[in-house]
Scaffold this active site. Structure first.
Site, PDB file in Angstrom:
ATOM      1  N   PHE A   1      50.656  81.511   5.717  1.00 44.80           N
ATOM      2  CA  PHE A   1      50.189  82.643   6.754  1.00 44.80           C
ATOM      3  C   PHE A   1      48.891  81.961   7.298  1.00 44.80           C
ATOM      4  CE2 PHE A   1      49.172  86.727   9.240  1.00 44.80           C
ATOM      5  CZ  PHE A   1      50.375  86.782   9.904  1.00 44.80           C
ATOM      6  N   HIS A   2      48.558  81.138   7.944  1.00 48.62           N
ATOM      7  CA  HIS A   2      47.061  80.592   7.979  1.00 48.62           C
ATOM      8  C   HIS A   2      46.991  81.570   9.504  1.00 48.62           C
ATOM      9  CE1 HIS A   2      49.056  77.303  10.615  1.00 48.62           C
ATOM     10  NE2 HIS A   2      49.687  77.835   9.952  1.00 48.62           N
ATOM     11  N   ILE A   3      45.787  80.460  10.184  1.00 49.79           N
ATOM     12  CA  ILE A   3      44.712  81.260  11.690  1.00 49.79           C
ATOM     13  C   ILE A   3      46.118  81.503  12.590  1.00 49.79           C
ATOM     14  CG2 ILE A   3      43.304  80.326  13.439  1.00 49.79           C
ATOM     15  CD1 ILE A   3      41.462  79.403  11.602  1.00 49.79           C
TER      16      ILE A   3
END
Lengths: 150, 90
Positions: free
Chosen positions: B14-16
């Site tokens: 769950f990154h940018i």
């Protein structure tokens, strides 16, 4: 994850005068090359542009976090620029960007290193006072104090 | 108020980009949206990109999405669909 350890003195550009998002990215990549974190400028720059093409890294709050994983990166590192003039970054909230954190991660990096760096930065950025001070920062020493303070 | 559990499926976690897609989707609904990491008391505002990014969820992380408001059912359906699609990644 200690942000300060990833942020080499040569990779802190305060202030950075640039006319475009591309120029900001190139200057930050040059700074990462100078600090020894990136050995293949074009490869890493390509990874950054590929990432921007999938959606802006302007997260809002006048901050952008361009990032790329590339075989051109020697070791995980961070660069920071405070822009002399705000620049449009197609941010989520439509606001131009003043503070830029650039994340460099080697292609071969184990699993989620980029995620760990991102968590560390986000945990600081979520603080209103930190953001306010970050965007007003005038020298590298103040930036280091700020990154170590929270 | 309705809750639904799901698992982070995309390889890079769950990154940018996923956080952006999640907040953009959540913002389309009037309901209050929150995300809780299962087994912890960590809960963040589902409409805050920085809040979601601080969670740093990696692949396999289990979360509960909570939706509360007039359009809570539509909101949670859209968010679960997004999470289950791996945020358009693999």
């Amino acid at each position: 994850m200690n942000i300060k350890e990833l942020l080499h003195e040569q990779s802190i550009l305060i202030p950075l005068a640039a006319a475009s998002k591309n120029e900001v990215m190139e200057k930050l990549v040059d700074a990462l090359v100078a600090s020894g974190a990136v050995h293949d400028r074009e490869a890493y720059l390509g990874a950054l542009h590929n990432r921007e093409a999938t959606g802006s890294t302007g997260i809002g709050f006048r901050v952008a976090i361009p990032h790329g994983k590339s075989s051109g990166v020697t070791k995980p590192a961070l660069a920071f620029a405070k822009l002399a003039e705000p620049i449009d970054w197609d941010s989520l909230d439509g606001q131009p960007v003043t503070g830029v954190f650039m994340i460099a991660v080697p292609e071969a990096a184990a699993g989620n290193e980029h995620l760990q760096i991102l968590i560390a930065i986000s945990r600081k950025l979520i603080d209103d006072e930190f953001r306010e001070r970050l965007l007003a920062v005038e020298d590298a020493a103040t930036l280091n104090d700020l990154l170590g303070a929270i | 108020m309705i809750k639904h559990e799901t698992t982070i499926r995309n390889e890079s976690g769950f990154h940018i980009r996923p956080a952006q897609l999640f907040t953009e989707t959540a913002a389309r609904y009037a309901s209050n949206i929150s995300v809780t990491v299962n087994g912890t008391s960590t809960t963040v505002d589902g409409k805050s990109i920085l809040g979601l990014m601080t969670l740093g969820l990696s692949k396999g992380a289990e979360i509960t999405i909570t939706s509360d408001g007039a359009d809570e059912a539509e909101a949670i359906r859209a968010l679960i669909e997004l999470a289950e699609s791996g945020f358009g990644e693999n």
